[in-house]
Design an enzyme around this catalytic site. Structure first.
Site, PDB file in Angstrom:
ATOM      1  N   TYR A 307     -10.137  10.283  17.642  1.00 54.64           N
ATOM      2  CA  TYR A 307     -10.443  11.692  16.814  1.00 54.64           C
ATOM      3  C   TYR A 307     -10.610  13.034  17.941  1.00 54.64           C
ATOM      4  O   TYR A 307      -9.993  13.953  17.225  1.00 54.64           O
ATOM      5  CB  TYR A 307     -11.944  11.444  16.319  1.00 54.64           C
ATOM      6  CG  TYR A 307     -11.619  10.374  14.959  1.00 54.64           C
ATOM      7  CD1 TYR A 307     -11.607  10.704  13.823  1.00 54.64           C
ATOM      8  CD2 TYR A 307     -11.995   9.178  15.284  1.00 54.64           C
ATOM      9  CE1 TYR A 307     -11.349   9.798  12.677  1.00 54.64           C
ATOM     10  CE2 TYR A 307     -12.214   8.034  14.148  1.00 54.64           C
ATOM     11  CZ  TYR A 307     -11.557   8.555  12.989  1.00 54.64           C
ATOM     12  OH  TYR A 307     -11.823   7.652  11.905  1.00 54.64           O
ATOM     13  N   VAL A 361      -5.097   3.296  14.036  1.00 49.63           N
ATOM     14  CA  VAL A 361      -5.393   2.792  12.537  1.00 49.63           C
ATOM     15  C   VAL A 361      -6.620   3.756  12.258  1.00 49.63           C
ATOM     16  O   VAL A 361      -7.142   3.608  11.126  1.00 49.63           O
ATOM     17  CB  VAL A 361      -5.878   1.346  12.650  1.00 49.63           C
ATOM     18  CG1 VAL A 361      -4.875   0.337  12.561  1.00 49.63           C
ATOM     19  CG2 VAL A 361      -7.315   0.961  13.582  1.00 49.63           C
ATOM     20  N   GLU A 362      -6.946   4.586  13.078  1.00 53.53           N
ATOM     21  CA  GLU A 362      -7.876   5.910  12.614  1.00 53.53           C
ATOM     22  C   GLU A 362      -7.639   7.122  13.419  1.00 53.53           C
ATOM     23  O   GLU A 362      -7.625   6.959  14.634  1.00 53.53           O
ATOM     24  CB  GLU A 362      -9.226   5.653  12.778  1.00 53.53           C
ATOM     25  CG  GLU A 362      -9.768   4.406  11.932  1.00 53.53           C
ATOM     26  CD  GLU A 362     -11.541   4.249  12.041  1.00 53.53           C
ATOM     27  OE1 GLU A 362     -12.129   5.329  12.398  1.00 53.53           O
ATOM     28  OE2 GLU A 362     -11.767   3.020  11.851  1.00 53.53           O
ATOM     29  N   ASN A 363      -7.498   8.174  12.408  1.00 52.90           N
ATOM     30  CA  ASN A 363      -7.343   9.403  13.144  1.00 52.90           C
ATOM     31  C   ASN A 363      -7.172  10.269  11.899  1.00 52.90           C
ATOM     32  O   ASN A 363      -6.588  10.187  10.961  1.00 52.90           O
ATOM     33  CB  ASN A 363      -5.848   9.565  13.883  1.00 52.90           C
ATOM     34  CG  ASN A 363      -5.442  11.004  14.275  1.00 52.90           C
ATOM     35  OD1 ASN A 363      -4.468  11.769  13.941  1.00 52.90           O
ATOM     36  ND2 ASN A 363      -6.217  11.570  15.255  1.00 52.90           N
TER      37      ASN A 363
END
Length: 465
Positions: A307, A361-363
């Site tokens: 992030y 897998v998360e951004n």
């Protein structure tokens, strides 16, 4: 991007699913967690207190909207969807001999619906949903009894979804067990009086990594086509200056993160791990049996969340200080640095170190979205954020020769914030009518970014403008 590149989005059951006691589900750690207090820490209760608001109890009700939501994901062109299977929905207490069939039926519906739209399910086995009973009765992951409970859960999933699910993640952001003051989400840890925090974190982490290694072995035995990855939060960090002390401070900050990937990817406690244990003043006895388990249970790929980036420096006492203030980059509504090049750095650092396929897998960008007079959300700021991060991913692949499996942005639909329990911190390209107090119709509607991401996927990342 290669032809089989996986495009999609990611969610977690405790932030998305709702139906917290429906059809036999038990309480998970998230179900007794209220919103954040004035110090920005979630309020953790020992039981559900009548009259209090618990965000996970409804989430945004994927449980009753899964067909609608998956239809929208399919319209965007998703080739993968990462979600978690709530442990307490399958084993309400975590110790039962047989699983809750009604709980499994829900995931049957979800997985079959995904496959009907040619969307690859990517399942996180443990994503901040440890059954509350295991925390209160066994002390959670500080107790090695949880290894067997977890493996029973894994076996049920691998057998049930053999041939349907091929991508599995063992623990969400497992490295945050070491980084948090109280790793409640990650490891279900509630501190006991006079407990050695460092020792407990190390023991809990060891038990989780043994469970992860056994999970990998079991997955391969049940279906040779299974691919199992670890999942870490990757904190790209820069030395604040070229002062060698700042460079060393940066290494010290990164050590607890590589601690996990070294063990899960290489299969042993590396020199970095041993040095970190010394720094914590903790002695960990590792049996020959455990060494063999770790050696034979290395992961097939690395998945991670990214992030923002940070900077590290050494103060006058030579302590490592980490901050998010970076004059070269802007910040989000929540003060998170926006640093797309940091994602390229993360991809290079991880691939250089481990030579394993990587899966973002998360951004994503948490922002306050405003509905205009025409009932639309023009989220150009989100498009700009995602465009820049996808472009840096492409550069890592095309210029740096990094092997990237896919990109699943965080929260393709608005869900409850993990950190604060808020709804106003929105990541999605699909708006959900719900507020921080739990009011709203839960109606879904498309934001401007919906059509933009659809175009990105259709072009396999070639058209990102």
């Amino acid at each position: 991007m290669k032809k089989d590149f996986l495009w999609g989005g990611s969610t977690a059951a405790n932030q998305y699913e709702g139906a917290y006691l429906e059809n036999g589900k038990g309480l998970s750690l998230a179900d007794v967690e209220r919103g954040a207090d004035q110090y920005h820490s979630r309020i953790i209760d020992s039981h559900v207190v009548e009259g209090e608001y618990y965000p996970s109890h409804v989430g945004v009700d994927f449980y009753h909207h899964y067909k609608e939501d998956i239809g929208l994901f399919a319209e965007m062109g998703f080739s993968c969807f990462r979600f978690s299977i709530n442990w307490a929905r399958v084993f309400p207490k975590g110790i039962e001999d047989t699983p809750n069939e009604e709980g499994l039926k829900f995931y049957d519906f979800v997985i079959n619906e995904l496959l009907s739209h040619h969307i690859e399910p990517v399942v996180t086995i443990s994503h901040y949903e440890t059954p509350l009973y295991l925390i209160q009765e066994y002390g959670s992951w500080r107790n090695e009894k949880l290894i067997d409970c977890y493996l029973k859960f894994c076996e049920v999933l691998f057998e049930r979804y053999k041939g349907k699910v091929h991508y599995w993640l063992t623990f969400n952001e497992i490295n945050e067990t070491m980084n948090q003051k109280q790793p409640y989400h990650q490891a279900g840890i509630i501190w006991k009086e006079n407990e050695d925090h460092n020792l407990t974190k190390v023991i809990a982490s060891h038990n989780m990594m043994i469970a992860s290694a056994l999970c990998v072995k079991l997955a391969h035995e049940i279906d040779e086509n299974n691919r199992v990855g670890c999942m870490v939060q990757y904190p790209t960090t820069y030395a604040k200056t070229c002062n060698p002390k700042d460079v060393m401070a940066r290494r010290i900050h990164m050590a607890p993160n590589y601690y996990y990937t070294d063990i899960m990817c290489r299969g042993y406690y590396s020199n970095l791990c041993k040095a970190y244990l010394k720094r914590l003043n903790v002695q960990l006895k590792i049996s020959d049996k455990d060494k063999e388990i770790l050696k034979n249970g290395t992961v097939d790929f690395i998945s991670f969340s990214y992030y923002f980036s940070s900077v590290a420096y050494a103060n006058e006492e030579n302590d490592c200080i980490v901050e998010r203030n970076n004059p070269y980059i802007s910040t989000s509504d929540w003060g998170w640095p926006i640093d797309e090049i940091g994602l390229r750095v993360a991809l290079n650092e991880l691939y250089d170190r481990y030579q394993l396929p990587l899966f973002i897998v998360e951004n994503g960008l948490g922002a306050i979205d405003e509905v205009n007079s025409e009932g639309k959300i023009i989220d150009d700021y989100r498009i700009d954020y995602l465009k820049k991060h996808i472009n840096e991913t492409k550069r890592a692949i095309e210029e740096d020769e990094v092997d990237v499996m896919g990109y699943a942005l965080w929260g393709p639909i608005d869900i409850i914030s993990c950190g604060t329990g808020e709804m106003k911190k929105r990541y999605g390209m699909i708006y959900v009518d719900r507020d921080d107090q739990g009011n709203g119709s839960l109606k879904r509607s498309k934001k401007k970014s919906f059509d933009w991401y659809k175009k990105v996927i259709e072009s396999n990342g070639e058209d990102i403008n």
